[in-house]
Design an enzyme around this catalytic site. Structure first.
Site, PDB file in Angstrom:
ATOM      1  N   GLY A 196       0.756  -1.214  -0.125  1.00  0.00           N
ATOM      2  CA  GLY A 196      -0.057  -0.111   0.005  1.00  0.00           C
ATOM      3  C   GLY A 196       0.831   1.141  -0.130  1.00  0.00           C
ATOM      4  N   GLY A 214      -0.372   4.132   0.632  1.00  0.00           N
ATOM      5  CA  GLY A 214      -1.092   5.612   1.233  1.00  0.00           C
ATOM      6  C   GLY A 214      -0.126   6.447   2.062  1.00  0.00           C
ATOM      7  CG  ASN A 251      -0.267   1.819  -4.405  1.00  0.00           C
ATOM      8  OD1 ASN A 251      -0.977   1.442  -3.311  1.00  0.00           O
ATOM      9  ND2 ASN A 251      -0.657   2.941  -5.058  1.00  0.00           N
ATOM     10  CB  VAL A 256      -2.186  -7.004  -2.005  1.00  0.00           C
ATOM     11  CG1 VAL A 256      -2.004  -8.315  -0.950  1.00  0.00           C
ATOM     12  CG2 VAL A 256      -1.157  -6.316  -1.941  1.00  0.00           C
ATOM     13  CD  GLU A 309     -11.829  18.158   5.370  1.00  0.00           C
ATOM     14  OE1 GLU A 309     -11.787  17.006   4.964  1.00  0.00           O
ATOM     15  OE2 GLU A 309     -11.153  18.723   5.829  1.00  0.00           O
TER      16      GLU A 309
END
Lengths: 396, 396
Positions: B11, B13, B38, B82, B170
């Site tokens: 990952g 991130g 990723n 993955v 938001e």
């Protein structure tokens, strides 16, 4: 007539808006009451709609507020939808009111002609108004977003364009230009996208110069368009189209550009029509009523061989000139003018920097034709709105 | 170990990318093989996704190519998905290959937590990736185009946002900013548009300073948001939502921001999880395997009261710093560092020029909070990509 005659113009397309502009220029003070009726408070430049439909231009560049074109001291504008024309009572039923007229100009434009192909009305999209082209643009973009969610659905990336007339060809040019940009924006492999044109006639752009047609098809093929010419659509379904050959094309987007018929209200008003269009006399009047003029896509003018001219912006504008003249002549009891179409030429765009056309006796193609197309567009803006409008909207 | 130890990071991130960047900086030549895996070849800035989702910013500003962040001489990048983690074999099954590791860092992020609400998975949209936010943006625009075709369908103009946590609030700010522009673009009366927020908790932004929460709700109400706080969603349907009160809201768009759970692969790997998240030890390792570190949204760190900190970018980045340190310590046989979360503050944007936040012991709101939010965004770009990235993507 002792009171001021009332002229009502239905529709602010090419025919209606140019008639209104001519009348406001040529009529003297208090010589007539002119009312222009239109569904929207803007006029749109139909010949430009293939660009915002494909998303290669902003829809704002294809429309002009009617209040910017009309002098409201001289012409009343009514924003409303026409529901019914009552020629015997000289009345127009609008969705919220009724209008009386002494002279009527019908410029209500066309509707898609589906030739009875099942499903076309329900499942295909048409390039015919600001709302419809905004829808097509959003619809196309949405398919790319959907495909990223469901990458097995190749039909999301298959775009069928029915019809290879002017609108079809011009739209194909823009769509083919837009696809690579959408692929970059949404991270989609461009090889997965299919643009398929299906045309029932034995050639694209029927009636146009064969050499230029071949050139146009070459340009569009290089941009990725697949042509299926001389192939009819048998049926349009929620999943795509079925061809007369039995071939099934799965496509989430079918855009139908295959034909135009006149607005249904004309036949409903008891006027004699052929595919919804009225064959007018040489002064552009209906044969039933001397005080009703029909111009633009809902009228038919025959050429010397007795065949109808195809409906174009060019012919609508020339009709508007004559129609305005004849309305004033009727009021002043002077002589009306006969309508004669004078073909100044035709240019079809094929996307960025490419076009084909015939201007006078010259065949043009490529960049010079594309420039000519821009000039024609700007000339129109000049006619309806003068230099300010050319400067505002002319940077196509 | 005689051979070079292999570190695999799953990952890219906040947690994964910062770990990789720290490792490439701190590891000596040939001290370890580092592989970053990723799904996409880009990292995305999750805290910024609410803007492209609403269409107030370009999705490109919310992502960075991983090749721009990683030195490929020091870290191998594998673009793949993955499929399975096999801790006992020290293997990772990718969709097209298999990787072995000595040390594993799991930073696979979260999935939407639906709390078992029927229909939410099928019919609601989530703000969680570049693809998903592009979809949401297109979906919203498409509803405006559809409404112009079917003007009786008010549900096309009804937008339900489930959840009033940070993402929900938001996103509401951006959506409320975008609506007037969409109304102008599509000629839609703004009064027909409804933005409805539904939150089951007794307050918006649970756990946040009540004075600031009230301020935020005031700002959003003024922009046209209707709040239904302390109201649970009972069911999500293709036509909208049904609330626990029995009220039915017809809406063509439901965006669910109500919760995050950890990636399902962690429980499938046999790790003990709570809502898919792994409670890690003070060195960020799983309790089952000393060589597996879990960071970011799929890890849980408990505060002094034994309650989990909410998953945020801030905590993921701090974890990444400690995780990189501890990986190197493991390789070098030096001392690992304990993880302690240090809350630098929190700012939530409320659309253009408006935000609320707590920074240190100060409450901030309005324009200064909005500026602080921008600073935090830029600071992150600086951490991962230095000045060049701030200049390139920082003009949010």
């Amino acid at each position: 007539m002792s009171r001021i005659p009332r002229i009502v113009i239905l529709g602010a397309g090419y025919g209606g808006i140019v008639t209104a502009i001519r009348l406001q220029k040529q009529l003297n003070y208090n010589e007539a009451d002119v009312t222009l009726v239109n569904k929207h408070d803007y006029h749109y430049i139909t010949t430009h709609l293939h660009m915002p439909a494909a998303g290669t231009d902003n829809p704002e560049n294809a429309r002009v507020e009617i209040s910017k074109l009309i002098d409201e001291f001289k012409v009343d504008f009514v924003k409303s939808t026409v529901l019914q024309i009552k020629p015997q009572e000289k009345k127009i039923i609008l969705e919220d009111s009724t209008l009386s007229y002494d002279y009527l100009v019908i410029g209500l434009g066309g509707e898609p002609e589906t030739f009875g192909i099942p499903g076309l009305l329900e499942y295909s999209l048409n390039i015919r108004s600001i709302n419809s082209v905004r829808f097509i643009r959003e619809h196309i973009e949405y398919q790319f977003a959907r495909f990223k969610k469901e990458p097995t659905r190749k039909d999301y990336l298959t775009f069928v364009v029915g019809g290879a007339g002017f609108t079809g060809i011009e739209f194909l040019g823009e769509l083919a230009d837009r696809i690579p940009r959408l692929c970059r924006e949404f991270d989609v492999n461009p090889e997965l996208v299919q643009i398929i044109n299906v045309e029932a006639a034995p050639t694209a752009l029927p009636g146009f110069d064969p050499e230029l047609v071949e050139y146009a098809m070459g340009v569009l093929k290089d941009k990725g368009v697949t042509f299926k010419i001389a192939t009819a659509i048998k049926e349009c379904t929620p999943d795509g189209v079925i061809l007369a050959t039995g071939e099934v094309i799965k496509a989430a987007t079918v855009i139908w550009t295959g034909g135009i018929r006149g607005n249904r209200m004309l036949e409903e008003a008891g006027l004699e029509t052929s595919r919804g269009r009225v064959v007018v006399d040489s002064f552009l009047r209906t044969k039933e009523y001397e005080n009703i003029y029909v111009i633009g896509d809902c009228s038919i003018v025959l050429n010397d061989q007795g065949r109808p001219y195809p409906p174009t912006a060019q012919i609508a504008m020339q009709q508007a000139d004559v129609c305005a003249h004849n309305l004033i002549a009727a009021i002043r009891n002077s002589s009306p003018r006969e309508f004669k179409f004078s073909n100044k030429g035709t240019v079809a765009s094929l996307g960025r920097g490419e076009a084909i056309g015939i201007v006078g006796k010259y065949k043009i193609k490529g960049y010079s034709a594309a420039m000519m197309k821009k000039l024609i567009d700007m000339r129109y803006l000049y006619i309806i709105g003068g230099i300010p409008l050319v400067l505002k909207k002319g940077r196509f």
